[in-house]
Design a protein around this motif. Structure first.
Motif, PDB file in Angstrom:
ATOM      1  N   TYR A  88       0.830  -1.213   0.000  1.00  0.00           N
ATOM      2  CA  TYR A  88       0.000   0.000   0.000  1.00  0.00           C
ATOM      3  C   TYR A  88       0.862   1.259   0.000  1.00  0.00           C
ATOM      4  CZ  TYR A  88      -4.137  -2.810   1.119  1.00  0.00           C
ATOM      5  OH  TYR A  88      -5.160  -3.713   1.097  1.00  0.00           O
ATOM      6  N   LYS A  89       1.911   1.266   0.806  1.00  0.00           N
ATOM      7  CA  LYS A  89       2.779   2.444   0.880  1.00  0.00           C
ATOM      8  C   LYS A  89       3.456   2.717  -0.453  1.00  0.00           C
ATOM      9  CE  LYS A  89       3.743   2.240   5.795  1.00  0.00           C
ATOM     10  NZ  LYS A  89       4.742   1.987   6.828  1.00  0.00           N
ATOM     11  N   ARG A  90       3.892   1.661  -1.130  1.00  0.00           N
ATOM     12  CA  ARG A  90       4.575   1.835  -2.417  1.00  0.00           C
ATOM     13  C   ARG A  90       3.620   2.231  -3.534  1.00  0.00           C
ATOM     14  NH1 ARG A  90       6.344  -3.316  -3.789  1.00  0.00           N
ATOM     15  NH2 ARG A  90       5.538  -4.141  -1.861  1.00  0.00           N
ATOM     16  N   ASN A  91       2.423   1.684  -3.548  1.00  0.00           N
ATOM     17  CA  ASN A  91       1.555   1.822  -4.707  1.00  0.00           C
ATOM     18  C   ASN A  91       0.395   2.791  -4.555  1.00  0.00           C
ATOM     19  OD1 ASN A  91       2.932  -0.085  -6.397  1.00  0.00           O
ATOM     20  ND2 ASN A  91       2.186  -1.659  -5.024  1.00  0.00           N
ATOM     21  N   TYR A  92       0.007   3.112  -3.339  1.00  0.00           N
ATOM     22  CA  TYR A  92      -1.186   3.939  -3.165  1.00  0.00           C
ATOM     23  C   TYR A  92      -0.930   5.275  -2.489  1.00  0.00           C
ATOM     24  CZ  TYR A  92      -3.882  -0.088  -4.623  1.00  0.00           C
ATOM     25  OH  TYR A  92      -4.393  -1.119  -5.340  1.00  0.00           O
ATOM     26  N   LYS A  93       0.239   5.477  -1.942  1.00  0.00           N
ATOM     27  CA  LYS A  93       0.497   6.713  -1.199  1.00  0.00           C
ATOM     28  C   LYS A  93       0.300   7.937  -2.090  1.00  0.00           C
ATOM     29  CE  LYS A  93       3.592   8.943   1.959  1.00  0.00           C
ATOM     30  NZ  LYS A  93       4.799   8.902   2.727  1.00  0.00           N
ATOM     31  N   THR A 102      -9.069  16.716  -2.348  1.00  0.00           N
ATOM     32  CA  THR A 102     -10.513  16.768  -2.577  1.00  0.00           C
ATOM     33  C   THR A 102     -11.289  16.325  -1.345  1.00  0.00           C
ATOM     34  OG1 THR A 102     -10.519  14.539  -3.518  1.00  0.00           O
ATOM     35  CG2 THR A 102     -10.262  16.370  -5.052  1.00  0.00           C
ATOM     36  N   LEU A 103     -10.729  15.438  -0.570  1.00  0.00           N
ATOM     37  CA  LEU A 103     -11.428  14.948   0.622  1.00  0.00           C
ATOM     38  C   LEU A 103     -11.453  15.985   1.735  1.00  0.00           C
ATOM     39  CD1 LEU A 103     -10.116  11.256   0.834  1.00  0.00           C
ATOM     40  CD2 LEU A 103     -12.289  12.062  -0.079  1.00  0.00           C
ATOM     41  N   LYS A 104     -10.416  16.791   1.825  1.00  0.00           N
ATOM     42  CA  LYS A 104     -10.378  17.818   2.876  1.00  0.00           C
ATOM     43  C   LYS A 104     -11.381  18.930   2.607  1.00  0.00           C
ATOM     44  CE  LYS A 104      -5.856  17.144   4.838  1.00  0.00           C
ATOM     45  NZ  LYS A 104      -4.596  17.730   5.241  1.00  0.00           N
ATOM     46  N   ARG A 105     -11.792  19.079   1.371  1.00  0.00           N
ATOM     47  CA  ARG A 105     -12.789  20.110   1.037  1.00  0.00           C
ATOM     48  C   ARG A 105     -14.184  19.691   1.495  1.00  0.00           C
ATOM     49  NH1 ARG A 105     -10.712  20.501  -4.934  1.00  0.00           N
ATOM     50  NH2 ARG A 105      -8.684  21.385  -4.521  1.00  0.00           N
ATOM     51  N   LYS A 106     -14.393  18.403   1.627  1.00  0.00           N
ATOM     52  CA  LYS A 106     -15.697  17.909   2.053  1.00  0.00           C
ATOM     53  C   LYS A 106     -15.839  18.031   3.569  1.00  0.00           C
ATOM     54  CE  LYS A 106     -16.437  14.415  -1.547  1.00  0.00           C
ATOM     55  NZ  LYS A 106     -16.721  12.986  -1.784  1.00  0.00           N
ATOM     56  N   GLU A 107     -17.062  18.131   4.027  1.00  0.00           N
ATOM     57  CA  GLU A 107     -17.317  18.150   5.453  1.00  0.00           C
ATOM     58  C   GLU A 107     -17.362  16.706   5.965  1.00  0.00           C
ATOM     59  OE1 GLU A 107     -20.846  20.351   6.258  1.00  0.00           O
ATOM     60  OE2 GLU A 107     -20.187  22.066   5.088  1.00  0.00           O
ATOM     61  N   ASP A 108     -17.211  16.554   7.265  1.00  0.00           N
ATOM     62  CA  ASP A 108     -17.169  15.208   7.848  1.00  0.00           C
ATOM     63  C   ASP A 108     -18.439  14.410   7.571  1.00  0.00           C
ATOM     64  OD1 ASP A 108     -14.616  15.363   8.856  1.00  0.00           O
ATOM     65  OD2 ASP A 108     -15.254  16.151  10.799  1.00  0.00           O
ATOM     66  N   GLY A 109     -19.576  15.021   7.522  1.00  0.00           N
ATOM     67  CA  GLY A 109     -20.825  14.325   7.270  1.00  0.00           C
ATOM     68  C   GLY A 109     -20.932  13.809   5.849  1.00  0.00           C
ATOM     69  N   GLN A 110     -20.208  14.405   4.911  1.00  0.00           N
ATOM     70  CA  GLN A 110     -20.265  13.999   3.514  1.00  0.00           C
ATOM     71  C   GLN A 110     -19.271  12.886   3.170  1.00  0.00           C
ATOM     72  OE1 GLN A 110     -19.521  17.672   1.502  1.00  0.00           O
ATOM     73  NE2 GLN A 110     -21.671  18.293   1.513  1.00  0.00           N
ATOM     74  N   LEU A 111     -18.330  12.630   4.069  1.00  0.00           N
ATOM     75  CA  LEU A 111     -17.295  11.615   3.794  1.00  0.00           C
ATOM     76  C   LEU A 111     -17.853  10.204   3.996  1.00  0.00           C
ATOM     77  CD1 LEU A 111     -14.163  13.133   5.580  1.00  0.00           C
ATOM     78  CD2 LEU A 111     -14.585  13.008   3.131  1.00  0.00           C
ATOM     79  N   SER A 112     -17.526   9.326   3.080  1.00  0.00           N
ATOM     80  CA  SER A 112     -17.898   7.918   3.227  1.00  0.00           C
ATOM     81  C   SER A 112     -16.894   7.234   4.156  1.00  0.00           C
ATOM     82  CB  SER A 112     -17.923   7.231   1.869  1.00  0.00           C
ATOM     83  OG  SER A 112     -16.610   7.125   1.359  1.00  0.00           O
ATOM     84  N   ASP A 113     -17.187   5.990   4.535  1.00  0.00           N
ATOM     85  CA  ASP A 113     -16.278   5.241   5.401  1.00  0.00           C
ATOM     86  C   ASP A 113     -14.929   5.017   4.714  1.00  0.00           C
ATOM     87  OD1 ASP A 113     -18.163   5.090   7.383  1.00  0.00           O
ATOM     88  OD2 ASP A 113     -18.891   3.098   6.780  1.00  0.00           O
ATOM     89  N   THR A 114     -14.956   4.766   3.431  1.00  0.00           N
ATOM     90  CA  THR A 114     -13.723   4.560   2.670  1.00  0.00           C
ATOM     91  C   THR A 114     -12.877   5.823   2.657  1.00  0.00           C
ATOM     92  OG1 THR A 114     -14.878   2.991   1.251  1.00  0.00           O
ATOM     93  CG2 THR A 114     -12.779   3.853   0.435  1.00  0.00           C
ATOM     94  N   LEU A 119      -8.123   8.980   4.772  1.00  0.00           N
ATOM     95  CA  LEU A 119      -7.551  10.082   5.558  1.00  0.00           C
ATOM     96  C   LEU A 119      -6.822   9.554   6.795  1.00  0.00           C
ATOM     97  CD1 LEU A 119     -10.375  12.772   5.303  1.00  0.00           C
ATOM     98  CD2 LEU A 119      -8.141  12.803   4.192  1.00  0.00           C
ATOM     99  N   ASP A 120      -7.406   8.562   7.456  1.00  0.00           N
ATOM    100  CA  ASP A 120      -6.745   7.959   8.624  1.00  0.00           C
ATOM    101  C   ASP A 120      -5.428   7.297   8.221  1.00  0.00           C
ATOM    102  OD1 ASP A 120      -8.803   8.762  10.283  1.00  0.00           O
ATOM    103  OD2 ASP A 120      -9.840   6.814  10.224  1.00  0.00           O
ATOM    104  N   TRP A 121      -5.452   6.576   7.091  1.00  0.00           N
ATOM    105  CA  TRP A 121      -4.247   5.901   6.611  1.00  0.00           C
ATOM    106  C   TRP A 121      -3.153   6.920   6.305  1.00  0.00           C
ATOM    107  CZ3 TRP A 121      -1.077   5.697   2.346  1.00  0.00           C
ATOM    108  CH2 TRP A 121      -0.242   4.602   2.241  1.00  0.00           C
ATOM    109  N   LEU A 122      -3.528   8.033   5.678  1.00  0.00           N
ATOM    110  CA  LEU A 122      -2.531   9.062   5.364  1.00  0.00           C
ATOM    111  C   LEU A 122      -1.936   9.669   6.609  1.00  0.00           C
ATOM    112  CD1 LEU A 122      -4.225  10.817   2.308  1.00  0.00           C
ATOM    113  CD2 LEU A 122      -2.012   9.676   2.332  1.00  0.00           C
ATOM    114  N   GLN A 123      -2.746   9.858   7.645  1.00  0.00           N
ATOM    115  CA  GLN A 123      -2.215  10.423   8.893  1.00  0.00           C
ATOM    116  C   GLN A 123      -1.215   9.449   9.545  1.00  0.00           C
ATOM    117  OE1 GLN A 123      -5.620  11.338  11.297  1.00  0.00           O
ATOM    118  NE2 GLN A 123      -5.943  13.346  10.346  1.00  0.00           N
ATOM    119  N   LYS A 124      -1.492   8.154   9.478  1.00  0.00           N
ATOM    120  CA  LYS A 124      -0.613   7.157  10.078  1.00  0.00           C
ATOM    121  C   LYS A 124       0.688   6.992   9.295  1.00  0.00           C
ATOM    122  CE  LYS A 124      -4.328   4.277  11.898  1.00  0.00           C
ATOM    123  NZ  LYS A 124      -4.999   2.977  11.751  1.00  0.00           N
TER     124      LYS A 124
END
Length: 126
Positions: A88-93, A102-114, A119-124
């Motif tokens: 994942y780190k090599r191929n999807y980062k 684009t995800l940061k522009r959305k509000e928390d209520g509009q974000l899907s679980d995916t 976003l959680d994966w990127l923070q980690k």
């Protein structure tokens, strides 16, 4: 038999033959006949013992391989997880970072679980 095993066996045979010949000459006081029964028996016995010694090496390799296989099976789940994370780190980062804007522009209520998971994966993994 491997080439290393053959080389060891050949070197051992040559050394033993020289040693046996020199000892036999010293005992008899003359050069021995190459076809005497004692010389042939000695050589055959030494060759047989050398052959047996070289066949014991694969047994230790087998035991070592079994040890590594057992250790690998014990750590299989952990190793699979590490490989997947590395993949994942090599191929999807790069892709996830691109989507982050684009995800940061959305509000928390509009974000899907995916999208939340991305976003959680990127923070980690920054």
């Amino acid at each position: 038999m491997s080439s290393i095993g053959q080389s060891i066996l050949m070197a051992l045979t040559v050394t033993v033959n020289k040693y046996a010949s020199s000892n036999l000459q010293a005992v008899q006081g003359k050069a021995p006949n190459k076809t005497t029964p004692t010389t042939l028996t000695t050589r055959r016995g030494l060759l047989l013992s050398a052959a047996i010694a070289t066949t014991q090496v694969p047994d230790s390799r087998t035991q070592l391989l079994k040890k590594y296989q057992k250790k690998s099976e014990e750590n299989k789940e952990k190793n699979d997880k590490e490989r997947l994370e590395s993949y994942y780190k090599r191929n999807y980062k790069d892709y996830f970072e691109l989507m982050e804007g684009t995800l940061k522009r959305k509000e928390d209520g509009q974000l899907s679980d995916t999208e939340k998971g991305i976003l959680d994966w990127l923070q980690k993994n920054k």
